[in-house]
Write a protein that holds these residues in place. Structure first.
Motif, PDB file in Angstrom:
ATOM      1  N   GLU A 144      -6.261  13.812  -2.142  1.00 22.50           N
ATOM      2  CA  GLU A 144      -5.711  15.158  -2.017  1.00 22.50           C
ATOM      3  C   GLU A 144      -4.203  15.154  -1.804  1.00 22.50           C
ATOM      4  O   GLU A 144      -3.514  16.094  -2.202  1.00 22.50           O
ATOM      5  CB  GLU A 144      -6.396  15.880  -0.847  1.00 22.50           C
ATOM      6  CG  GLU A 144      -7.878  16.159  -1.077  1.00 22.50           C
ATOM      7  CD  GLU A 144      -8.535  16.804   0.131  1.00 22.50           C
ATOM      8  OE1 GLU A 144      -7.825  17.036   1.149  1.00 22.50           O
ATOM      9  OE2 GLU A 144      -9.756  17.072   0.072  1.00 22.50           O
ATOM     10  N   GLN A 145      -3.692  14.096  -1.186  1.00 27.53           N
ATOM     11  CA  GLN A 145      -2.269  14.001  -0.882  1.00 27.53           C
ATOM     12  C   GLN A 145      -1.476  13.305  -1.993  1.00 27.53           C
ATOM     13  O   GLN A 145      -0.262  13.153  -1.894  1.00 27.53           O
ATOM     14  CB  GLN A 145      -2.066  13.233   0.423  1.00 27.53           C
ATOM     15  CG  GLN A 145      -2.653  13.914   1.643  1.00 27.53           C
ATOM     16  CD  GLN A 145      -1.696  14.878   2.286  1.00 27.53           C
ATOM     17  OE1 GLN A 145      -0.501  14.664   2.313  1.00 27.53           O
ATOM     18  NE2 GLN A 145      -2.231  15.964   2.817  1.00 27.53           N
ATOM     19  N   GLY A 146      -2.168  12.877  -3.045  1.00 25.51           N
ATOM     20  CA  GLY A 146      -1.487  12.183  -4.139  1.00 25.51           C
ATOM     21  C   GLY A 146      -1.048  10.775  -3.792  1.00 25.51           C
ATOM     22  O   GLY A 146      -0.111  10.238  -4.396  1.00 25.51           O
ATOM     23  N   ILE A 147      -1.730  10.141  -2.831  1.00 23.68           N
ATOM     24  CA  ILE A 147      -1.421   8.762  -2.438  1.00 23.68           C
ATOM     25  C   ILE A 147      -2.399   7.834  -3.142  1.00 23.68           C
ATOM     26  O   ILE A 147      -3.614   7.971  -2.968  1.00 23.68           O
ATOM     27  CB  ILE A 147      -1.534   8.593  -0.913  1.00 23.68           C
ATOM     28  CG1 ILE A 147      -0.570   9.536  -0.191  1.00 23.68           C
ATOM     29  CG2 ILE A 147      -1.262   7.146  -0.506  1.00 23.68           C
ATOM     30  CD1 ILE A 147      -0.759   9.573   1.311  1.00 23.68           C
ATOM     31  N   PRO A 148      -1.925   6.891  -3.948  1.00 27.02           N
ATOM     32  CA  PRO A 148      -2.845   5.966  -4.608  1.00 27.02           C
ATOM     33  C   PRO A 148      -3.663   5.194  -3.582  1.00 27.02           C
ATOM     34  O   PRO A 148      -3.124   4.684  -2.597  1.00 27.02           O
ATOM     35  CB  PRO A 148      -1.906   5.023  -5.383  1.00 27.02           C
ATOM     36  CG  PRO A 148      -0.620   5.769  -5.509  1.00 27.02           C
ATOM     37  CD  PRO A 148      -0.513   6.619  -4.285  1.00 27.02           C
ATOM     38  N   VAL A 149      -4.970   5.129  -3.776  1.00 28.82           N
ATOM     39  CA  VAL A 149      -5.846   4.420  -2.848  1.00 28.82           C
ATOM     40  C   VAL A 149      -6.791   3.539  -3.642  1.00 28.82           C
ATOM     41  O   VAL A 149      -7.283   3.933  -4.712  1.00 28.82           O
ATOM     42  CB  VAL A 149      -6.622   5.413  -1.957  1.00 28.82           C
ATOM     43  CG1 VAL A 149      -7.484   6.364  -2.784  1.00 28.82           C
ATOM     44  CG2 VAL A 149      -7.456   4.689  -0.913  1.00 28.82           C
ATOM     45  N   LYS A 150      -7.039   2.344  -3.119  1.00 33.50           N
ATOM     46  CA  LYS A 150      -7.908   1.394  -3.803  1.00 33.50           C
ATOM     47  C   LYS A 150      -8.905   0.791  -2.821  1.00 33.50           C
ATOM     48  O   LYS A 150      -8.523   0.351  -1.734  1.00 33.50           O
ATOM     49  CB  LYS A 150      -7.085   0.262  -4.433  1.00 33.50           C
ATOM     50  CG  LYS A 150      -6.166   0.712  -5.558  1.00 33.50           C
ATOM     51  CD  LYS A 150      -5.385  -0.458  -6.130  1.00 33.50           C
ATOM     52  CE  LYS A 150      -4.491  -0.016  -7.287  1.00 33.50           C
ATOM     53  NZ  LYS A 150      -3.690  -1.149  -7.825  1.00 33.50           N
ATOM     54  N   GLU A 151     -10.176   0.812  -3.200  1.00 32.26           N
ATOM     55  CA  GLU A 151     -11.192   0.052  -2.491  1.00 32.26           C
ATOM     56  C   GLU A 151     -11.336  -1.259  -3.255  1.00 32.26           C
ATOM     57  O   GLU A 151     -11.844  -1.278  -4.376  1.00 32.26           O
ATOM     58  CB  GLU A 151     -12.504   0.824  -2.452  1.00 32.26           C
ATOM     59  CG  GLU A 151     -12.443   2.120  -1.657  1.00 32.26           C
ATOM     60  CD  GLU A 151     -13.760   2.857  -1.654  1.00 32.26           C
ATOM     61  OE1 GLU A 151     -14.664   2.462  -0.885  1.00 32.26           O
ATOM     62  OE2 GLU A 151     -13.895   3.828  -2.434  1.00 32.26           O
ATOM     63  N   LYS A 152     -10.911  -2.347  -2.656  1.00 27.14           N
ATOM     64  CA  LYS A 152     -10.831  -3.610  -3.382  1.00 27.14           C
ATOM     65  C   LYS A 152     -10.928  -4.777  -2.422  1.00 27.14           C
ATOM     66  O   LYS A 152     -10.816  -4.623  -1.207  1.00 27.14           O
ATOM     67  CB  LYS A 152      -9.502  -3.682  -4.147  1.00 27.14           C
ATOM     68  CG  LYS A 152      -8.263  -3.563  -3.256  1.00 27.14           C
ATOM     69  CD  LYS A 152      -6.971  -3.705  -4.047  1.00 27.14           C
ATOM     70  CE  LYS A 152      -6.765  -5.110  -4.539  1.00 27.14           C
ATOM     71  NZ  LYS A 152      -5.509  -5.321  -5.249  1.00 27.14           N
ATOM     72  N   ARG A 153     -11.103  -5.936  -2.983  1.00 24.22           N
ATOM     73  CA  ARG A 153     -11.094  -7.158  -2.177  1.00 24.22           C
ATOM     74  C   ARG A 153      -9.655  -7.655  -2.080  1.00 24.22           C
ATOM     75  O   ARG A 153      -8.918  -7.660  -3.063  1.00 24.22           O
ATOM     76  CB  ARG A 153     -11.994  -8.212  -2.794  1.00 24.22           C
ATOM     77  CG  ARG A 153     -13.400  -7.699  -3.061  1.00 24.22           C
ATOM     78  CD  ARG A 153     -14.355  -8.812  -3.419  1.00 24.22           C
ATOM     79  NE  ARG A 153     -14.816  -9.486  -2.221  1.00 24.22           N
ATOM     80  CZ  ARG A 153     -15.303 -10.727  -2.214  1.00 24.22           C
ATOM     81  NH1 ARG A 153     -15.380 -11.426  -3.332  1.00 24.22           N
ATOM     82  NH2 ARG A 153     -15.726 -11.275  -1.100  1.00 24.22           N
ATOM     83  N   PHE A 154      -9.272  -8.070  -0.882  1.00 23.40           N
ATOM     84  CA  PHE A 154      -7.939  -8.635  -0.687  1.00 23.40           C
ATOM     85  C   PHE A 154      -7.987  -9.649   0.449  1.00 23.40           C
ATOM     86  O   PHE A 154      -8.959  -9.708   1.214  1.00 23.40           O
ATOM     87  CB  PHE A 154      -6.893  -7.552  -0.438  1.00 23.40           C
ATOM     88  CG  PHE A 154      -7.177  -6.628   0.716  1.00 23.40           C
ATOM     89  CD1 PHE A 154      -6.698  -6.907   1.990  1.00 23.40           C
ATOM     90  CD2 PHE A 154      -7.910  -5.458   0.532  1.00 23.40           C
ATOM     91  CE1 PHE A 154      -6.943  -6.049   3.058  1.00 23.40           C
ATOM     92  CE2 PHE A 154      -8.161  -4.592   1.585  1.00 23.40           C
ATOM     93  CZ  PHE A 154      -7.681  -4.899   2.852  1.00 23.40           C
ATOM     94  N   SER A 155      -6.934 -10.449   0.548  1.00 21.37           N
ATOM     95  CA  SER A 155      -6.940 -11.571   1.478  1.00 21.37           C
ATOM     96  C   SER A 155      -6.005 -11.330   2.659  1.00 21.37           C
ATOM     97  O   SER A 155      -5.247 -10.361   2.699  1.00 21.37           O
ATOM     98  CB  SER A 155      -6.505 -12.844   0.741  1.00 21.37           C
ATOM     99  OG  SER A 155      -5.111 -12.779   0.457  1.00 21.37           O
ATOM    100  N   LEU A 156      -6.032 -12.249   3.593  1.00 23.73           N
ATOM    101  CA  LEU A 156      -5.127 -12.174   4.740  1.00 23.73           C
ATOM    102  C   LEU A 156      -3.671 -12.279   4.318  1.00 23.73           C
ATOM    103  O   LEU A 156      -2.788 -11.687   4.957  1.00 23.73           O
ATOM    104  CB  LEU A 156      -5.462 -13.273   5.750  1.00 23.73           C
ATOM    105  CG  LEU A 156      -6.714 -13.030   6.604  1.00 23.73           C
ATOM    106  CD1 LEU A 156      -7.044 -14.277   7.410  1.00 23.73           C
ATOM    107  CD2 LEU A 156      -6.517 -11.832   7.516  1.00 23.73           C
ATOM    108  N   THR A 157      -3.396 -12.998   3.233  1.00 24.73           N
ATOM    109  CA  THR A 157      -2.021 -13.064   2.740  1.00 24.73           C
ATOM    110  C   THR A 157      -1.527 -11.671   2.360  1.00 24.73           C
ATOM    111  O   THR A 157      -0.385 -11.295   2.648  1.00 24.73           O
ATOM    112  CB  THR A 157      -1.920 -14.003   1.523  1.00 24.73           C
ATOM    113  OG1 THR A 157      -2.317 -15.323   1.924  1.00 24.73           O
ATOM    114  CG2 THR A 157      -0.502 -14.053   0.977  1.00 24.73           C
ATOM    115  N   ASP A 158      -2.387 -10.885   1.737  1.00 22.71           N
ATOM    116  CA  ASP A 158      -2.037  -9.494   1.418  1.00 22.71           C
ATOM    117  C   ASP A 158      -1.778  -8.693   2.694  1.00 22.71           C
ATOM    118  O   ASP A 158      -0.889  -7.833   2.727  1.00 22.71           O
ATOM    119  CB  ASP A 158      -3.163  -8.829   0.618  1.00 22.71           C
ATOM    120  CG  ASP A 158      -3.399  -9.480  -0.728  1.00 22.71           C
ATOM    121  OD1 ASP A 158      -2.422  -9.741  -1.434  1.00 22.71           O
ATOM    122  OD2 ASP A 158      -4.574  -9.721  -1.067  1.00 22.71           O
ATOM    123  N   VAL A 159      -2.548  -8.968   3.731  1.00 22.55           N
ATOM    124  CA  VAL A 159      -2.387  -8.250   4.997  1.00 22.55           C
ATOM    125  C   VAL A 159      -1.052  -8.599   5.644  1.00 22.55           C
ATOM    126  O   VAL A 159      -0.299  -7.707   6.070  1.00 22.55           O
ATOM    127  CB  VAL A 159      -3.546  -8.582   5.958  1.00 22.55           C
ATOM    128  CG1 VAL A 159      -3.295  -7.968   7.338  1.00 22.55           C
ATOM    129  CG2 VAL A 159      -4.875  -8.094   5.384  1.00 22.55           C
TER     130      VAL A 159
END
Length: 310
Positions: A237-252
Motif C-alpha cells: 500500500e505504501q509503494g515499498i518493494p517487499v520480498k519474501e525470500k531466502r537470504f543469509s546472515l551476510t545479507d543481514v
C-alpha cells in the motif's frame, strides 16, 4: 538484563484482573487449571496473543482464523464457534472495564486427561479455554536503543517435523533459542532454517531493508505472523518493494535497516545482530526511515482495523 520485545512495566491494576477459565471469571490468584490438563502435561494446545485498541481487538478475524486452523491441524475441536469465542473474550474485557493498552493471551488446550499420557484419546471432557487480559505496553526505551539479536544454533524445524506454522503451546525450541541469546547478552534470538537461511526470531518475525527493499523470509519455517502479514500488506500500500525470500546472515550484516514484528510491540528496530551494527541509524532513535514509516502506518492500521463484534 535485556528483556526483549516483550519487556513491560508492571501495572498495579493487573493484580486485580479477572481471568476467564472455561467461561467463569476468576480473580488472578484463583485462576488455575488441573495438573492433568493437556496443556500443562504435554503443551497440547494452541494460543493467540491479541491487542486491545480503542475498545476493539486489532485484526481479530485474522487471529481467530489462525487459532481455528491450528486447532484443526492438531485434530482438536475448540467447542465454540468463532462468534461465541469472540463474545467470551469481550465479556472478560468488559468485566475488567478494559478498553485500551491491553494485551490478551487466549489459550485453548485439549482439556483434562484421565492420566498423564500423550494419546489424545486419554482426554476427558471439553477443551480448556483461558483468557488472560493484562494492562501491558511495550517499553518506550526499546525504540530508542534498538534490539540486540544473537544468531542461535537452535534451528527452526521443517514442516515434516514440528510444523512452525502451528502456534502451539509447545515452544521448547524457541525457549532454548531464547536462553542462548540471553546468555550471549542479547534481547532475542535470530533463528535459521535447516539449510542455514534466516528464518525468524524466537518470539517475533524478522525483516531487513536493503537498497529501499524490504526483505523477510519465505515463511516456510516460521509462524504465519499476523503483524508480519500486515506489514507485508502495508509495504504494497505504501509503494515499498517487499520480498519474501531466502537470504543469509551476510545479507543481514550488510542491511541498511532491520526490524522485528509482533502483536505486542508492533514494529521494533534492531540495532545490531551478532555484534554487527545494522546500517547507520540516527543518533536519537535506532529506527531507520523505512522502519519508522512502516511503524507509524502499522499503528494507524491497527487502530483502523480494531473491531468489536456487534
Amino acid at each position: 538484563m535485556a528483556q526483549g520485545t516483550h519487556d513491560f512495566s508492571d501495572d498495579p491494576r493487573n493484580a486485580h484482573i479477572q481471568i476467564s477459565v472455561n467461561g467463569e471469571l476468576k480473580p488472578r490468584a484463583n485462576a488455575v487449571v488441573s495438573v492433568f490438563d493437556s496443556g500443562f502435561v504435554l503443551g497440547d494446545g494452541v494460543w493467540e496473543g491479541l491487542r486491545v485498541v480503542n475498545g476493539g481487538i486489532a485484526f481479530l478475524d485474522q487471529h481467530l482464523k489462525r487459532l481455528y486452523e491450528g486447532a484443526k491441524a492438531i485434530d482438536m475441536e475448540i467447542g465454540l464457534t468463532r462468534e461465541a469465542l469472540a463474545t467470551r473474550i469481550f465479556d472478560c474485557l468488559d468485566a475488567n472495564e478494559m478498553t485500551d493498552g491491553v494485551h490478551v493471551r487466549l489459550m485453548v488446550t485439549r482439556g483434562v486427561k484421565r492420566t498423564p499420557y500423550q494419546d489424545p484419546r486419554m482426554t476427558i471432557g471439553e477443551p480448556t479455554i483461558v483468557i488472560i487480559p493484562e494492562y501491558k505496553s511495550p517499553m518506550p526505551q526499546l525504540a530508542k536503543r534498538g534490539l540486540k539479536l544473537f544468531t542461535t544454533h537452535v534451528r527452526r524445524t521443517a514442516p515434516d517435523m514440528q510444523d512452525q506454522k502451528l502456534n502451539s503451546h509447545s515452544k521448547l525450541n524457541c525457549i532454548l533459542a531464547c536462553i542462548q541469546a540471553t546468555k550471549a547478552g542479547a534481547d532475542e534470538a535470530l533463528m535459521l532454517d535447516p539449510d542455514g537461511a534466516v528464518a525468524t526470531c524466537n518470539s517475533t518475525h524478522f525483516f531487513i531493508v536493503r537498497d529501499g527493499e524490504v526483505w523477510t523470509s519465505d515463511g516456510l519455517y516460521c509462524l504465519g505472523g499476523i503483524t508480519r502479514g500486515n506489514v507485508i500488506r502495508l509495504c504494497g500500500e505504501q509503494g515499498i518493494p517487499v520480498k519474501e525470500k531466502r537470504f543469509s546472515l551476510t545479507d543481514v550484516y550488510g542491511a541498511d535497516e532491520a526490524f522485528v514484528t509482533g502483536t505486542f510491540a508492533g514494529l521494533s528496530p534492531v540495532h545490531d545482530v551478532d555484534g554487527r551494527v545494522i546500517g547507520v541509524p540516527p543518533t536519537d532513535e535506532r529506527a531507520g526511515p523505512v522502519t519508522r514509516r512502516l511503524r507509524e502506518a502499522y499503528k494507524e492500521l491497527a487502530r483502523r482495523e480494531s473491531v468489536r463484534p456487534a
